[in-house]
Design an enzyme around this catalytic site. Structure first.
Site, mmCIF file in Angstrom:
data_model
loop_
_atom_site.group_PDB
_atom_site.id
_atom_site.type_symbol
_atom_site.label_atom_id
_atom_site.label_comp_id
_atom_site.label_asym_id
_atom_site.label_seq_id
_atom_site.Cartn_x
_atom_site.Cartn_y
_atom_site.Cartn_z
ATOM 1 C CB SER A 33 -4.066 4.576 -6.001
ATOM 2 O OG SER A 33 -3.042 5.652 -6.066
ATOM 3 C CG ASP A 335 2.502 -0.548 -7.157
ATOM 4 O OD1 ASP A 335 3.035 0.367 -6.338
ATOM 5 O OD2 ASP A 335 1.516 -0.466 -7.649
ATOM 6 C CG HIS A 338 0.030 2.414 -5.083
ATOM 7 N ND1 HIS A 338 0.107 1.873 -6.307
ATOM 8 C CD2 HIS A 338 -0.729 3.535 -5.320
ATOM 9 C CE1 HIS A 338 -0.556 2.653 -7.395
ATOM 10 N NE2 HIS A 338 -1.152 3.755 -6.402
#
Ligand SMILES: *[C@@H]1O[C@H](CO)[C@@H](O)[C@H](O)[C@H]1NC(C)=O
Ligand SMILES: *[C@@H]1O[C@H](CO)[C@@H](O)[C@H](O)[C@H]1NC(C)=O
Ligand SMILES: *[C@@H]1O[C@H](CO)[C@@H](O)[C@H](O)[C@H]1NC(C)=O
Length: 360
Positions: A33, A335, A338
């Protein structure tokens, strides 16, 4: 004299940041990610549906692109500095990938999911699109990139391969399924081996310029600080408030990765491998966040549902009960897991300087 020195300094610093390392004509990215520009979204994102909605993407794109951030990622800033377009996701609409493509998938692991499952860490597994599957995708694509070995060799001479960050999820899944740090530490060599094997396979396919990022200081991540808190104040680093044991863990992974890369450099002297020090780039933010413009410190996330680090598992960013801050550029953490575009931009600046030094 003084003015001359100063002007010279200005010119040199400008070149360091803005000159294009080598003349790369294509960029290939593998990872999770931290680098995914939309693959996971194309698989349906069932295990992490909130990335398909705002506030993900609020800053730059002003729509959710599948990037796990408010805006651009390190790989976007690298593409930009190389004069290349933002990397299209491999699973996106079919197009010409000759200038590069992104194979990274949010949630992806370095190790094969089967091996992780055998160790009992599959509870949170978001995706089976691990590093080895991403390499298979590259193999499937390769015939469309170049044909003869001569053509491939001149094409890959001008391609940059970014392998990572990857491996962070192998550890996230393990820690969040309740394994102890000692248990997770015991399989670090296998994770590093999977990354080194991928790098070596790419070298076998013709890659000569590789950039391999290490792990972030996970002890400073709002998710870890919230989910693995300690009652003992000695477990927190007094300089930055991060969890010491987890940062020692991240440094252990990075040390093993560095030594594996050193081994590959000796085995393939023609190949240039740059280690991207994500840990070093980000720990600076934790030590002096305001110096880098992070007015709200480095540990609280911008988007979340409350708690001391604004990370709440039942009200994660994008879920009911959570909301995003007004100005994400004042935060390191987006978040809980990340980072923000602002943090990724500063990381990319550091990495580009290292790239410039090794690949010019
Ligand atoms: C890169 O391209 C520029 C302009 O096309 C050229 O002047 C330079 O020599 C090239 N450098 C390398 C390392 O190929
Ligand atoms: C991954 O593969 C396993 C075994 O085939 C399957 O049970 C699981 O649902 C898959 N997970 C995801 C997220 O697709
Ligand atoms: C976390 O979110 C839930 C659901 O919105 C809420 O009930 C709870 O109070 C929140 N916890 C904290 C610490 O803010």
């Amino acid at each position: 004299m003084k003015l001359h020195g100063f002007l010279y300094f200005l010119v040199v610093s400008f070149q360091l940041v803005h000159s294009i390392p080598h003349n790369f004509t294509s960029l290939f990215s593998f990872g999770d990610s931290l680098a995914d520009t939309g693959n996971f979204l194309r698989t349906g994102a069932v295990t992490f549906p909130s990335i398909s909605r705002l506030p993900y993407g609020m800053t730059y794109f002003r729509r959710a692109t599948g990037r796990c951030s408010d805006g651009r990622l390190v790989v976007d800033f690298i593409a930009d500095a190389l004069g290349l377009p933002f990397l299209p996701p491999y699973l996106g609409r079919r197009q010409n990938f000759r200038r590069g493509v992104n194979f990274a998938v949010a949630g992806a692991t370095a190790m094969d999911p089967l091996a992780l499952r055998e160790m009992g860490v599959d509870r949170f597994l978001w995706t089976n699109d691990s590093l080895s599957r991403q390499l298979k995708w590259f193999d499937q694509l390769k015939p469309s990139l170049c044909k003869s070995s001569q053509e491939c060799s001149s094409y890959f001479d001008r391609s940059l391969f970014v392998v990572g960050e990857i491996g962070g999820n192998d550890y996230n899944y393990a820690f969040f399924s309740g394994m102890t740090a000692a248990e997770v530490t015991s399989f670090v060599p296998r994770v590093v081996q999977a990354i080194a094997a991928a790098v070596e396979e790419l070298i076998g396919r013709g890659a000569v310029h590789l950039l391999v990022p290490g792990n972030l200081p996970v002890g400073c991540s709002a998710a870890y600080l919230t989910l693995l808190p300690s009652q003992n104040s000695k477990d927190y680093d007094p300089r930055n408030g991060c969890l010491k044991k987890l940062n020692v863990f991240a440094r252990y992974h990075n040390a093993l990765l560095l030594s594996a890369l050193q081994h590959l450099r000796s085995a393939y002297p023609r190949v240039r491998i740059t280690y991207a020090d994500y840990y070093g780039a980000v720990i600076r933010f934790a030590h002096s966040p305001r110096h880098y413009g992070f007015a709200h410190g480095a540990l609280r996330s911008c988007c979340g549902g409350g708690g001391p680090y604004n990370f709440n598992w039942t009200a994660r960013c994008g879920h009911p009960g959570a909301r995003a801050c007004v100005d994400p550029s004042k935060y390191v953490n987006w978040d809980g897991i990340h980072l923000t575009e602002a943090a990724y931009r500063l990381i990319a600046d550091t990495i580009l300087r290292d790239l410039q030094a090794t690949h010019s």
